[in-house]
Motif scaffolding. Structure first.
Motif: not given
Length: 94
Positions: A1-8, A51-67
């Protein structure tokens, strides 16, 4: 699930290094996001990969935190730690 963020939005990738050895990180549309600098003791390529992995890492962390919160509750230390890292990455931290 892609979450909308204010970064690129991602995905981000590492570009071709210029002659000075710096590593550029950007989007597939050609927008530069960051530059990992060089130095004798600076792990430039490793920094660029992180740095290149940051958007993917953030999405994964959000999903894991929610779970984790759903399974164990918000008071679980691993959930609190994840929420703090998410807040730091998204600028929600004071």
């Amino acid at each position: 699930m892609q979450t909308q963020h204010s970064f690129t939005p991602g995905p981000w990738h590492i570009g071709t290094p210029p002659p000075n050895g710096e590593q550029t990180i950007g989007t597939t549309q050609g927008l530069m996001v960051a530059v990992a600098t060089t130095g004798t003791s600076v792990p430039t390529k490793a920094n660029a990969r992180l740095i290149a992995a940051a958007p993917d890492l953030l999405e994964a962390l959000i999903e894991l935190a929610d779970c984790g919160a759903e399974a164990w509750g918000e008071d679980r230390p691993c959930v609190k730690w994840a929420r703090a890292a998410i807040a730091k990455a998204t600028g929600e931290q004071p």
